[in-house]
Enzyme design. Structure first.
Site, PDB file in Angstrom:
ATOM      1  N   ASP A   1       1.089  -1.226   0.095  1.00 35.28           N
ATOM      2  CA  ASP A   1       0.099  -0.109   0.096  1.00 35.28           C
ATOM      3  C   ASP A   1       0.930   1.630  -0.251  1.00 35.28           C
ATOM      4  O   ASP A   1       1.811   0.966   0.545  1.00 35.28           O
ATOM      5  CB  ASP A   1      -0.678  -0.011   1.592  1.00 35.28           C
ATOM      6  N   ILE A   2       0.318   2.321  -0.613  1.00 32.51           N
ATOM      7  CA  ILE A   2       1.519   3.712  -0.840  1.00 32.51           C
ATOM      8  C   ILE A   2       1.206   3.972   0.240  1.00 32.51           C
ATOM      9  O   ILE A   2       0.410   4.505   1.056  1.00 32.51           O
ATOM     10  CB  ILE A   2       1.110   4.831  -1.937  1.00 32.51           C
TER      11      ILE A   2
ATOM     12  N   ASN B   1      -2.568  13.300  -3.684  1.00 25.76           N
ATOM     13  CA  ASN B   1      -3.988  13.216  -3.968  1.00 25.76           C
ATOM     14  C   ASN B   1      -4.266  14.748  -3.543  1.00 25.76           C
ATOM     15  O   ASN B   1      -4.423  15.697  -4.768  1.00 25.76           O
ATOM     16  CB  ASN B   1      -4.775  11.928  -4.377  1.00 25.76           C
TER      17      ASN B   1
ATOM     18  N   ASP C   1      -2.939   9.297 -10.176  1.00 28.33           N
ATOM     19  CA  ASP C   1      -3.237   8.228 -11.292  1.00 28.33           C
ATOM     20  C   ASP C   1      -1.643   8.199 -11.818  1.00 28.33           C
ATOM     21  O   ASP C   1      -1.333   7.198 -12.069  1.00 28.33           O
ATOM     22  CB  ASP C   1      -4.088   8.459 -12.348  1.00 28.33           C
TER      23      ASP C   1
ATOM     24  N   GLU D   1      -5.263   2.579  -3.971  1.00 26.68           N
ATOM     25  CA  GLU D   1      -3.593   2.112  -3.872  1.00 26.68           C
ATOM     26  C   GLU D   1      -2.983   0.869  -3.180  1.00 26.68           C
ATOM     27  O   GLU D   1      -1.550   0.745  -3.084  1.00 26.68           O
ATOM     28  CB  GLU D   1      -3.173   3.526  -3.141  1.00 26.68           C
TER      29      GLU D   1
END
Length: 316
Positions: A195-196, A203, A212, A238
């Site tokens: 996971d980021i 964002n 994106d 993500e």
């Protein structure tokens, strides 16, 4: 079918074959001309007289294509003489009787120098071949397009539209396949969820379009740094799921550590630096797919709670 008016064969044809349209013509010349022009399908007459007319007037345009069945009355050729010349009749009779069969055939062949040819409609053949080729070509184009669109539909059903990686539906299918191998052959398989870190902040700060772009660049980076047998897909948002065949938890953790190292040292568009966290588990006896994925997810949250940018192995 053309026949000279008054010929006995015309009446016999009408009697035997009422379904045939027998057309009266004035002469053999008229009959053959109407065949040549296509007005008549064929003309029926004595072979010798037809042969003579064809040789004189219709060479190359008309051919003899068949004979009537033996069942029709045979019309024998004869030499006629005047009634008031009986001696002449006797002379002709003796002359005809004296001709040997071989000589008769020679005379006949010299007189009727024409072959009987059963015509073949090559125009029809080429038309049929052309139609067949056209249909085959159209079918080939249709089959190619159908195959292309089926492959496209299959790809769309299996891949994530943004990243081009496998989607969750395909990942579930692959997990079941690897789990079946584990249950049957005890083949190890690791599962990792990556996971980021702070993706929402990316964002909010740079916009969703940049977010994106980061997902796309990360997907490409992971694909480049995976082993040939490893599988990666977008699990959701993500999060990414990694399937590592023939790897236990320890080996899968090493794979995850290498990925996090590559992510730390990569220069991403606009944001430059990026970090991620990862939880690792593997198939084990007594644990189904859901439990294995759940343990990897719990290990991911443990990595987040421990400060992020690290790999945590499941303990269950």
């Amino acid at each position: 079918m053309g026949i000279v008016r008054g010929y006995a064969i015309g009446e016999e044809m009408r009697s035997r074959h009422p379904e045939i349209n027998v057309v009266d013509v004035v002469s053999i010349g008229e009959g053959l001309r109407r065949v040549e022009s296509g007005e008549l399908y064929c003309y029926i007459d004595n072979l010798m007289t037809i042969a003579e007319q064809i040789q004189k007037n219709f060479t190359g345009s008309i051919k003899i294509s068949g004979r009537l069945d033996v069942g029709y009355n045979q019309v024998n050729l004869a030499v006629a003489t005047r009634k008031d010349e009986p001696i002449l009749q006797e002379i002709f009779s003796k002359l005809v009787l004296s001709i040997a069969p071989e000589e008769k055939q020679t005379i006949y062949n010299r007189w009727v120098a024409i072959k009987e040819v059963v015509g073949f409609d090559y125009d029809l053949l080429w038309s049929l071949l052309g139609a067949f080729s056209l249909i085959s070509a159209l079918y080939g184009i249709h089959y190619y397009q159908l195959s292309k669109y089926n492959r496209l539909l299959l790809k769309l059903s299996e891949t994530d539209k943004l990243t081009g990686l496998y989607n969750r539906c395909k990942l579930d299918e692959l997990l079941h396949g690897k789990h079946d191998l584990f249950l049957r052959y005890d083949t190890p398989c690791g599962v990792a969820i990556l996971d980021i870190d702070h993706f929402k902040q990316i964002n909010d700060t740079f916009g969703h379009q940049t977010g994106d772009t980061v997902l796309i660049e990360l997907s490409e980076l992971m694909a480049r740094n995976m082993r040939a047998t490893d599988i990666v897909g977008r699990w959701g948002g993500e999060e990414f799921l990694i399937i590592a065949p023939n790897s236990d938890t320890q080996e899968t953790a090493k794979l995850a550590e290498n990925l996090l190292h590559q992510i730390r040292n990569n220069n991403f568009t606009k944001i430059n630096n990026l970090a991620a966290s990862c939880g690792v588990s593997s198939f084990a006896q007594g644990k189904d797919i859901q439990n294995t994925v759940r343990l990897a997810d719990e290990a991911l949250y443990a990595a987040k709670n421990a400060g992020r940018d690290q790999v945590v192995k499941a303990t269950g």
